[in-house]
Write a protein that holds these residues in place. Sequence first.
Motif, PDB file in Angstrom:
ATOM      1  N   GLU A   1       0.729  -1.297   0.170  1.00 11.43           N
ATOM      2  CA  GLU A   1      -0.081   0.039  -0.119  1.00 11.43           C
ATOM      3  C   GLU A   1       0.882   1.405   0.047  1.00 11.43           C
ATOM      4  O   GLU A   1       1.784   1.211   0.604  1.00 11.43           O
ATOM      5  CB  GLU A   1      -0.957   0.122   0.922  1.00 11.43           C
ATOM      6  N   ASN A   2       0.236   2.269  -0.790  1.00 15.23           N
ATOM      7  CA  ASN A   2       0.831   3.703  -0.702  1.00 15.23           C
ATOM      8  C   ASN A   2       2.404   3.707  -1.271  1.00 15.23           C
ATOM      9  O   ASN A   2       3.189   4.175  -0.533  1.00 15.23           O
ATOM     10  CB  ASN A   2       0.652   4.332   0.633  1.00 15.23           C
ATOM     11  N   LEU A   3       2.589   2.962  -2.097  1.00 16.78           N
ATOM     12  CA  LEU A   3       4.046   2.739  -2.925  1.00 16.78           C
ATOM     13  C   LEU A   3       4.012   3.632  -3.909  1.00 16.78           C
ATOM     14  O   LEU A   3       3.090   3.482  -4.868  1.00 16.78           O
ATOM     15  CB  LEU A   3       4.642   1.256  -3.124  1.00 16.78           C
ATOM     16  N   VAL A   4       5.512   4.166  -4.392  1.00 17.44           N
ATOM     17  CA  VAL A   4       5.665   4.646  -5.629  1.00 17.44           C
ATOM     18  C   VAL A   4       6.855   3.865  -6.098  1.00 17.44           C
ATOM     19  O   VAL A   4       7.837   3.914  -5.803  1.00 17.44           O
ATOM     20  CB  VAL A   4       6.129   6.117  -5.660  1.00 17.44           C
ATOM     21  N   VAL A   5       6.622   3.087  -7.475  1.00 19.64           N
ATOM     22  CA  VAL A   5       7.412   2.057  -7.899  1.00 19.64           C
ATOM     23  C   VAL A   5       7.646   2.849  -9.395  1.00 19.64           C
ATOM     24  O   VAL A   5       6.584   2.652 -10.313  1.00 19.64           O
ATOM     25  CB  VAL A   5       7.066   0.818  -7.925  1.00 19.64           C
ATOM     26  N   VAL A   6       8.774   3.254  -9.566  1.00 14.07           N
ATOM     27  CA  VAL A   6       9.128   3.807 -11.090  1.00 14.07           C
ATOM     28  C   VAL A   6      10.250   3.153 -11.634  1.00 14.07           C
ATOM     29  O   VAL A   6      11.102   2.709 -10.955  1.00 14.07           O
ATOM     30  CB  VAL A   6       9.111   5.265 -10.828  1.00 14.07           C
ATOM     31  N   ASN A   7      10.353   3.348 -12.837  1.00 14.87           N
ATOM     32  CA  ASN A   7      11.583   3.255 -13.615  1.00 14.87           C
ATOM     33  C   ASN A   7      12.214   1.923 -13.600  1.00 14.87           C
ATOM     34  O   ASN A   7      13.593   1.849 -13.377  1.00 14.87           O
ATOM     35  CB  ASN A   7      12.636   4.486 -13.245  1.00 14.87           C
ATOM     36  N   THR A   8      11.349   0.923 -13.409  1.00 14.31           N
ATOM     37  CA  THR A   8      12.026  -0.431 -13.160  1.00 14.31           C
ATOM     38  C   THR A   8      12.471  -1.093 -14.521  1.00 14.31           C
ATOM     39  O   THR A   8      11.999  -0.637 -15.464  1.00 14.31           O
ATOM     40  CB  THR A   8      10.985  -1.327 -12.575  1.00 14.31           C
TER      41      THR A   8
END
Length: 194
Positions: A162-169
């Motif tokens: 919850e409430n994660l920001v996952v970017v540019n993987t």
Amino acid sequence: MTYIRASEIGCALDCDLKTGRNKYHDGPATDDGPRINAAMAGASSTNPLTLIIDGSALISGLFLPVGGSWSIAGLGCGTGFFIQSGTNNDGIHNGPSNAVNTTDPGPPAPPRGKNVSLSNFTLNGNQGNGHNGVSTTGQAHGSDLVWYFGINLMSLDNITIENLVVVNTAAYEIRLSNVGNVTVSGCVLQGVGV
């Protein structure tokens, strides 16, 4: 439940989550992954552990107990992780760092684990172009046989994200395999394609 603050186990927490560089002097940031892995290695059903990520850490990969009983809680999107260039692996993974293929839990498959929670932090996957990001295989997503994920969880029940920001993987932001009772809410997942 035992709570471990990253700042109290010797993590430098000196990483700029946008660039992966040292946020204080623009040189190299410190790899906090080994300290976090060592602190979380003892998580078990009789010793559940929660890491409080109270800053921004460069990591060469978090390889957390395959059986679960661990959590990572941040203090908002300004806290979290940047995956170090050239690590050629996942950002957060339940399993050993020496797995030949991080998407294959066996044979033999490990016993099913449970109770993993990830909340309130950012994970920058540092995709790059296959030569200058997390992957140095020549392909941005990894290789033809092994792709690198921001978060890779397998053979677990009772997962809360919850409430994660996952970017540019490098490949997928979050990969869940052979899991049950999963709740995902309030997350921002933004990739650049593979």
